[in-house]
Design an enzyme around this catalytic site. Structure first.
Site, short mmCIF file in Angstrom:
data_model
loop_
_atom_site.label_atom_id
_atom_site.label_comp_id
_atom_site.label_asym_id
_atom_site.label_seq_id
_atom_site.Cartn_x
_atom_site.Cartn_y
_atom_site.Cartn_z
N HIS A 148 0.83 -1.20 0.00
CA HIS A 148 0.00 0.00 0.00
C HIS A 148 0.86 1.26 0.00
O HIS A 148 0.63 2.19 -0.78
CB HIS A 148 -0.91 0.00 1.23
CG HIS A 148 -1.68 1.28 1.41
ND1 HIS A 148 -2.64 1.71 0.54
CD2 HIS A 148 -1.60 2.22 2.39
CE1 HIS A 148 -3.13 2.87 0.95
NE2 HIS A 148 -2.52 3.20 2.08
N GLU A 202 -8.86 -2.48 6.54
CA GLU A 202 -7.85 -2.61 7.59
C GLU A 202 -8.27 -3.67 8.62
O GLU A 202 -9.41 -4.13 8.64
CB GLU A 202 -7.64 -1.27 8.32
CG GLU A 202 -7.30 -0.12 7.39
CD GLU A 202 -6.80 1.11 8.13
OE1 GLU A 202 -6.34 0.96 9.30
OE2 GLU A 202 -6.86 2.20 7.55
#
Length: 398
Positions: A120, A188
């Site tokens: 990411h 997440e």
């Protein structure tokens, strides 16, 4: 199906037993989930050593009791569920979940969000620094994070109102105020902390596991245009603080023993306070759906930093812990395009729109869009463990 007759591979079987909080009349009771039922702990655990703490509407007091109490309650529950007489004792305390409101099962005391996925961070760096290094010089030396707003962590199913704020594009002559036009998601994993520590103390990597109670899927909604204008020099603020969604059921760390995997190689070697024996990743595969269409399957097992390193870094300056603290991993992304955990990455900052089955396209979220994140992990003896989903629908700005 009776909650006592679930197949061995049921995602919410006795090998899982996630913790939540449900409505019982006008009250909120702590519970564990068993299939499509909630076992009311406020009544079922009467007479146990943990009864006073479990009679409260949040887990915070139970979290204060520490790992021996956490494992003790889990062992007691599994023994009762494995014994015909125990099942008979528990039966009056089973509540169908269908139509029953759920609540955040703990009061979020403090909230920190990390940035622990190398994939990411590399994608984001490549988008915004195409001619420079994708990773910042500090990224592989410490788990980068920011201190978020605990009061806007909301339970799954809560609508998310599109935030307003200042935004200024690269070619705009001046900033403007209004609703975000680049509303995004971040897939997440949240970690729930138990056990307080005093200000001025540190938690070592190999002590951190004693403070990790459980995990829950987490969506850190992000207004990318607001964030882009505000984040220099102090980082995320209004672009993040309007809402963060947490699943309603907390998976205990004890249920994830079979999901532990080694971390990716860490090079350079972290400083001594980030080293230890208890370093691990988790073999979770997430699934991100937009209006019912799966758009990504991010793998958590690629995460660069261990949760024990994140907690050690969080406290290395003497910051205290409180039972009910929450920290999140940061966006989970893998190497492949279909493993990216945010629309920022999936659409490469809006330059590569997603096409949905109805023919509509998305670069960022529109009003009325519903985002749902699910995940599975290996359980004991070849079983599958399903984490509770986290979902939210975007409502227009007010």
């Amino acid at each position: 199906m009776s909650p006592f007759d679930l197949p061995p591979d049921h995602p919410f079987g006795p090998h899982h037993l996630p913790y939540g909080a449900v409505s019982v009349g006008e009250e909120v009771h702590l519970a564990v989930r068993l299939g499509e039922h909630a076992l009311d702990l406020a009544t079922a655990a009467t007479g146990t050593p943990w009864a006073p703490e479990l009679a409260r509407p949040t887990l915070n007091a139970f979290l204060d009791l520490g790992p021996s109490a956490w494992s003790g309650l889990r062992s007691w529950l599994q023994e009762e569920l494995g014994d015909p007489a125990g099942r008979e004792r528990l039966t009056p305390h089973l509540l169908p979940l269908a139509g029953r409101p759920v609540h955040l099962p703990f009061r979020v005391r403090d909230y920190v969000d990390f940035y622990a996925s190398e994939q990411h961070a590399t994608n984001v760096g490549s988008i915004f620094r195409p001619d420079g290094d994708a990773l910042t010089p500090n990224w592989k030396h410490l788990p980068i994070g920011y201190h978020g707003r605990s009061s806007t962590v909301v339970v799954s199913g809560t609508d998310v109102v599109r935030p307003c704020g200042q935004r200024k594009g690269p070619t705009d002559p001046a900033p403007v105020f209004g609703p975000s036009v680049r509303l995004d998601i971040e897939a997440e994993l949240g970690f729930v902390v138990g056990g307080a520590t005093p200000v001025g103390s540190r938690v070592a990597v190999d002590e951190a596991g004693a403070h990790l109670f459980g995990v829950a899927l987490f969506n850190d909604w992000s207004a990318r245009d607001v964030q882009a204008w505000e984040y220099v020099p102090l980082g995320p603020f209004l672009g993040k603080s309007f809402a963060s969604s947490l699943a309603a059921w907390i998976t205990p760390m004890a249920a994830l023993e079979g999901a532990r995997v080694p971390l990716p190689a860490q090079d350079p070697t972290p400083l001594p306070y980030l080293q230890g024996a208890d370093l691990f990743g988790l073999d979770l595969t997430m699934e991100v759906s937009l209006n019912g269409t799966v758009v990504s399957r991010p793998p958590y097992r690629t995460m660069y930093w261990s949760p024990t390193q994140m907690l050690a870094h969080l406290t290395v300056n003497g910051a205290s812990l409180s039972s009910g603290d929450l920290f999140a991993s940061g966006t989970t992304s893998g190497d492949a395009v279909q493993e990216r955990g945010s629309l920022l990455e999936l659409t490469w900052n809006g330059t590569r729109p997603l096409t949905l089955p109805d023919g509509s396209t998305r670069t960022f979220l529109e009003d009325g869009d519903t985002v749902t994140i699910r995940a599975t992990a290996p359980g004991p003896d070849g079983s599958v463990l399903g984490l509770a989903e986290v979902s939210g629908t975007v409502r227009p700005a007010v």
